[in-house]
Design an enzyme around this catalytic site. Sequence first.
Site, PDB file in Angstrom:
ATOM      1  N   ASP A   1      -1.910   0.060   8.165  1.00 18.55           N
ATOM      2  CA  ASP A   1      -0.473  -0.200   8.232  1.00 18.55           C
ATOM      3  C   ASP A   1      -0.221  -1.078   9.451  1.00 18.55           C
ATOM      4  O   ASP A   1      -1.114  -1.342  10.249  1.00 18.55           O
ATOM      5  CB  ASP A   1       0.353   1.084   8.242  1.00 18.55           C
ATOM      6  CG  ASP A   1      -0.008   2.021   9.377  1.00 18.55           C
ATOM      7  OD1 ASP A   1      -0.680   1.564  10.326  1.00 18.55           O
ATOM      8  OD2 ASP A   1       0.382   3.191   9.341  1.00 18.55           O
TER       9      ASP A   1
ATOM     10  N   ASN B   1      12.424  -4.559  11.533  1.00 27.92           N
ATOM     11  CA  ASN B   1      13.467  -4.085  10.619  1.00 27.92           C
ATOM     12  C   ASN B   1      14.746  -3.734  11.373  1.00 27.92           C
ATOM     13  O   ASN B   1      15.850  -4.017  10.902  1.00 27.92           O
ATOM     14  CB  ASN B   1      12.977  -2.853   9.843  1.00 27.92           C
ATOM     15  CG  ASN B   1      12.354  -3.231   8.506  1.00 27.92           C
ATOM     16  OD1 ASN B   1      12.538  -4.337   8.013  1.00 27.92           O
ATOM     17  ND2 ASN B   1      11.621  -2.308   7.920  1.00 27.92           N
TER      18      ASN B   1
ATOM     19  N   ASP C   1       5.051  -0.455   4.994  1.00 25.73           N
ATOM     20  CA  ASP C   1       4.128  -1.409   5.623  1.00 25.73           C
ATOM     21  C   ASP C   1       2.685  -0.944   5.480  1.00 25.73           C
ATOM     22  O   ASP C   1       1.827  -1.285   6.289  1.00 25.73           O
ATOM     23  CB  ASP C   1       4.484  -1.595   7.103  1.00 25.73           C
ATOM     24  CG  ASP C   1       4.338  -0.310   7.897  1.00 25.73           C
ATOM     25  OD1 ASP C   1       4.061  -0.383   9.107  1.00 25.73           O
ATOM     26  OD2 ASP C   1       4.508   0.784   7.312  1.00 25.73           O
TER      27      ASP C   1
END
Length: 306
Positions: free
Chosen positions: A176, A184, A219
Site C-alpha cells: 500500500d 486525499n 491504496d
Amino acid sequence: RERSEALHRLRDREAFLNAVLGSTPTGMFVASLEGEITYLNPALVTMLGLAPDTTTAAVLERIHEDDREGALDLWQHALTRREDFLRQLRMHDARGELLWLEVHASPVAGGEAPLGIVGMVKDITERRHEEALRRWEAEHDPLTGLLNRRGFERRLEEALADFTKTGTPAALMLFDLDHFKPINDDGGHALGDELLRRVAQVVAWEVRRSDHLARQGGDEFGLLLPSCTLSQARKIAETVREVVSQVSVTHQGREYFVTASIGLTVFQEGDDAIETVLARADAASYASKHQGRNTVSVNADAAISG
C-alpha cells in the site's frame, strides 16, 4: 396422371420450402449426410459475404483457426452419430471482420433414414461482446483498469493450483502507499484518484506481461508473479518500490510524493489456500511499515531497505 400429380405436388412443396428458406431472416444452410453444404440461404450469404454457390471448403476456411479443428471434430462426430450439431465459433466475414456465430444443425428425418442436414446460424457477436464486457467489469477496477480483488484472487487460485500440481514457482507481492492520506485530505479524492492512476501506470509498465497487477481497494495493490523465483521477485519488488517513489501530483503549488511498503512471499509446500499466502504477504507488508516504510520485506522476516 397420378405420377404427374405427385411430381406437381413435389415441385410445389420444394418451391414453398425454398421460399421459406429464402425469406427467413435467420441464416440457414442445407448439407448432405456426408457434410457437404448444398445450399446457403440469402440471409446467411449476406451475413458472411459469401457467394450462393460457395464450396464447403471455402466456408470452412472462414472459421477462425483456433476454432476450426474443434468445430470440425464435433461436426464429424454429429454426422457419424446422426445427432445435432451445436457450437459457438468465430468466423471471418468478407471484410475480414470477426463474427461470433451460433450454429445448430439437425438431421432431417425422411422415412427410415435421414434425408440431409438443415442448419441455422445466428450472429451472436454483440451478445458475446456484452458478455465479455460484463466479465471484464466484474474483475477489474474502473479507476485504474487493473484487476480488482475478485479478479486477482481468481488468478491467485489458478496459480496455486498450478503450484500444487506441477511445482511451478510463483511469488506474491502486496503493498500500500505511504503518505497517501494527506493527498486525499488536502487535494480531495480527485487528486488521490489521479495519483492512484499514475501509480498503476508506472507499475504496470515495469512488470512482465505474464504478471497480474491489481488494485484491491483504496491504496492497496497486489502483484502476482507466475513462474517467478524469490530472487527474481526481489528484483521486481525493488523496481516497483523505486518507480512508486518517483510518482507525484501537484496541488496549489505543492508537490506530493508517496512510497510503497511492500510485502513479498513465494508459494511454499503446505500452502493449501490462497488465504495462507495472502496472510504471509500481508504480514510482510506490515513489517515494511514498522521498519520505516519505503521498504521490501520478505516473509516478514527479511528486508531490503531503500
